[in-house]
Design an enzyme around this catalytic site. Sequence first.
Site, PDB file in Angstrom:
ATOM      1  CD  GLU A  73      -2.675   1.324   0.108  1.00 33.79           C
ATOM      2  OE1 GLU A  73      -3.629   0.593  -0.086  1.00 33.79           O
ATOM      3  OE2 GLU A  73      -2.568   2.238  -0.654  1.00 33.79           O
TER       4      GLU A  73
ATOM      5  CE  LYS B  73       5.710   7.229  -5.852  1.00 35.35           C
ATOM      6  NZ  LYS B  73       5.726   8.475  -5.478  1.00 35.35           N
TER       7      LYS B  73
ATOM      8  N   GLY C 212       6.312  11.152   3.274  1.00 37.70           N
ATOM      9  CA  GLY C 212       6.566  11.562   4.730  1.00 37.70           C
ATOM     10  C   GLY C 212       6.600  10.452   5.772  1.00 37.70           C
TER      11      GLY C 212
HETATM   12  N1  LIG Z   1      10.295   8.737   2.092  1.00 37.43           N
HETATM   13  C1  LIG Z   1       8.898   8.655   1.934  1.00 37.43           C
HETATM   14  O1  LIG Z   1       8.172   9.674   2.133  1.00 37.43           O
HETATM   15  C2  LIG Z   1       8.303   7.573   1.150  1.00 37.43           C
HETATM   16  C3  LIG Z   1       7.003   7.476   0.647  1.00 37.43           C
HETATM   17  C4  LIG Z   1       6.753   6.235  -0.085  1.00 37.43           C
HETATM   18  C5  LIG Z   1       7.674   5.322  -0.334  1.00 37.43           C
HETATM   19  N2  LIG Z   1       8.902   5.365   0.177  1.00 37.43           N
HETATM   20  C6  LIG Z   1       9.668   4.200   0.059  1.00 37.43           C
HETATM   21  O2  LIG Z   1      10.009   3.614   1.145  1.00 37.43           O
HETATM   22  C7  LIG Z   1      11.365   3.163   1.194  1.00 37.43           C
HETATM   23  C8  LIG Z   1      12.168   3.686   2.237  1.00 37.43           C
HETATM   24  O3  LIG Z   1      12.498   5.001   1.992  1.00 37.43           O
HETATM   25  P1  LIG Z   1      12.775   6.221   2.809  1.00 37.43           P
HETATM   26  O4  LIG Z   1      12.357   7.466   2.606  1.00 37.43           O
HETATM   27  O5  LIG Z   1      12.453   5.715   4.354  1.00 37.43           O
HETATM   28  O6  LIG Z   1      14.297   5.917   2.818  1.00 37.43           O
HETATM   29  P2  LIG Z   1      15.637   6.403   3.770  1.00 37.43           P
HETATM   30  O7  LIG Z   1      14.987   7.504   4.862  1.00 37.43           O
HETATM   31  O8  LIG Z   1      16.638   6.767   2.746  1.00 37.43           O
HETATM   32  O9  LIG Z   1      15.998   5.118   4.662  1.00 37.43           O
HETATM   33  C9  LIG Z   1      16.492   3.713   4.024  1.00 37.43           C
HETATM   34  C10 LIG Z   1      16.916   2.886   5.073  1.00 37.43           C
HETATM   35  O10 LIG Z   1      17.630   1.875   4.748  1.00 37.43           O
HETATM   36  C11 LIG Z   1      18.953   1.391   5.088  1.00 37.43           C
HETATM   37  N3  LIG Z   1      19.760   0.912   4.205  1.00 37.43           N
HETATM   38  C12 LIG Z   1      20.057   1.308   3.039  1.00 37.43           C
HETATM   39  N4  LIG Z   1      20.778   0.571   2.354  1.00 37.43           N
HETATM   40  C13 LIG Z   1      20.856  -0.430   3.128  1.00 37.43           C
HETATM   41  C14 LIG Z   1      21.431  -1.661   3.063  1.00 37.43           C
HETATM   42  N5  LIG Z   1      22.407  -2.098   1.972  1.00 37.43           N
HETATM   43  N6  LIG Z   1      21.479  -2.549   4.026  1.00 37.43           N
HETATM   44  C15 LIG Z   1      20.478  -2.461   5.235  1.00 37.43           C
HETATM   45  N7  LIG Z   1      19.922  -1.303   5.193  1.00 37.43           N
HETATM   46  C16 LIG Z   1      20.119  -0.073   4.197  1.00 37.43           C
HETATM   47  C17 LIG Z   1      19.071   2.707   5.578  1.00 37.43           C
HETATM   48  O11 LIG Z   1      20.098   2.442   6.875  1.00 37.43           O
HETATM   49  P3  LIG Z   1      20.835   3.813   7.489  1.00 37.43           P
HETATM   50  O12 LIG Z   1      19.668   4.362   8.218  1.00 37.43           O
HETATM   51  O13 LIG Z   1      21.763   3.117   8.391  1.00 37.43           O
HETATM   52  O14 LIG Z   1      21.717   4.821   6.665  1.00 37.43           O
HETATM   53  C18 LIG Z   1      17.947   3.644   6.171  1.00 37.43           C
HETATM   54  O15 LIG Z   1      17.660   3.146   7.208  1.00 37.43           O
HETATM   55  C19 LIG Z   1      11.904   3.346  -0.334  1.00 37.43           C
HETATM   56  O16 LIG Z   1      11.593   2.248  -1.152  1.00 37.43           O
HETATM   57  C20 LIG Z   1      11.019   4.527  -0.855  1.00 37.43           C
HETATM   58  O17 LIG Z   1      10.816   4.574  -2.063  1.00 37.43           O
HETATM   59  C21 LIG Z   1       9.393   6.601   0.916  1.00 37.43           C
END
Ligand SMILES: NC(=O)c1ccc[n+]([C@@H]2O[C@H](COP(=O)([O-])OP(=O)(O)OC[C@H]3O[C@@H](n4cnc5c(N)ncnc54)[C@H](OP(=O)(O)O)[C@@H]3O)[C@@H](O)[C@H]2O)c1
Length: 432
Positions: free
Chosen positions: A126, A202, A299
């Site tokens: 979702e 998306k 967010g």
């Molecule tokens: N941000 C949004 O609002 C949003 C909205 C919809 C969907 N998404 C999706 O949700 C997902 C996460 O997004 P996010 O914004 O939360 O990303 P983010 O803030 O960059 O967080 C990514 C996390 O993944 C960890 N990570 C990265 N590479 C890794 C690896 N090789 N092994 C283990 N952990 C690893 C990072 O570790 P560290 O913390 O230690 O660096 C961090 O905790 C993505 O697929 C994104 O497209 C995000």
Amino acid sequence: MTALRLGIAGLGTVGGGLIKLLQPDQPLGQGEFEIVGVSAQNRARRRDVDISRYPWFDDPCDLAMQPNVDVFVELIGGSDGTAKKAVELALRRGAHVVTANKALLAVHGADLAKLSESHGGKLLFEAAVAGGVPIVKALKESLRGARPRAIAGILNGTCNYLLTEMEATGRAFNDVLADAQRLGYAEADPTMDVGGFDAAHKITLLAAIAFSALPDYEHVKIEGVDLVTLDDIRLAGKLGYRIKLIAKAERVDDAVSLHVSPALVTLDHPLASVGGALNAVMVDADPVGRLTFIGKGAGAGPTAAAVAADLVDLLEGRGGPAFARPVSALAAAARAAPSEFGRFYLRLRVQDRPGVIAAVSDRLGREGVSIESFLQTPGHDGPSVPIVLTTQPVARSALDAAAKAIETLDAVVEPPRFFPIEEADDRARLWS
Ligand SMILES: NC(=O)c1ccc[n+]([C@@H]2O[C@H](COP(=O)([O-])OP(=O)(O)OC[C@H]3O[C@@H](n4cnc5c(N)ncnc54)[C@H](OP(=O)(O)O)[C@@H]3O)[C@@H](O)[C@H]2O)c1
């Protein structure tokens, strides 16, 4: 009810938000869920949430393989690499997977859905489309009895913010982008967003669900907001339109057409008033008619709440096939979609000298493109002027050919750009 045991990989914006939602003072923290492991890249990183009481895994793949993990929650991101490996491992051992990773699903969704079906774990996402807007479930469940005809969405908040700011402040794309990066609204590398790729991921997923088609990212035609100039916004405004990055999927005969591009929307279009970083999805389905969903597409809170909705489904024994139907029932998608037919906006920059307009009209006429309106605003600096045209309904392929011919004219100083015009009621839109 036994608690559902979660392994959460990725503790950034969304992962951190999810852990907050699972705390005892939150509605989801009443014992239905137990976090049995967490993983991220850097254990020592300072985080908004206290993760010290959860078992730590350096490698998300190890976490995915833990026999006590009922649900592997993948919040790392990226279409390949660690996220993909870990999700495959979890699905192969029959665990459920909940992910917000649209890139992974758009590219490998069919294979992952097959894995989930053959090993018995569910694959739910979702949060992957429009963050807190519950559009995946709406298509999978609430609209199951309807026949979607088209989906049009503003699916990238960064792009919508940039376009809204350009229009409101009269500042150029690069200025607004630099500010957005400083404020944290845009990534340091904005390519995925401004190039239209994120929106394409998306719409791929929404189209797969809505049209019972295999996710087909390869065939999305993608143009980003980096093509939009201030002249476009200003001139489109004078013609009575607003420019939005529209991701669109339409059923055309037995095929699905998938596009992401800047588009001109009439001011009475349901998507025209969706401003700032908001997302919106408009679904046109028989016999339901038009529905528009608007809300926060990103967010920590909104996205984590969408992840949580999938967890509740699993807890309560819901959650069908990843794309609403088994993979074997999904048809091949976009390949055979014909060229789009409709009205277009065409922007040219030409040297200000006699005969140019006649030459442009001639090249359009040779391809059967009829002009509906023409706009050249008086007063400009420099030797070239922007002119814009809107066309009568025409096949995109004809306009493509005309634009190529126009580009070769001496007086044309930059490649012509054209964007589709989205009508408030596009039931009249035709296909060739
Ligand atoms: N941000 C949004 O609002 C949003 C909205 C919809 C969907 N998404 C999706 O949700 C997902 C996460 O997004 P996010 O914004 O939360 O990303 P983010 O803030 O960059 O967080 C990514 C996390 O993944 C960890 N990570 C990265 N590479 C890794 C690896 N090789 N092994 C283990 N952990 C690893 C990072 O570790 P560290 O913390 O230690 O660096 C961090 O905790 C993505 O697929 C994104 O497209 C995000």
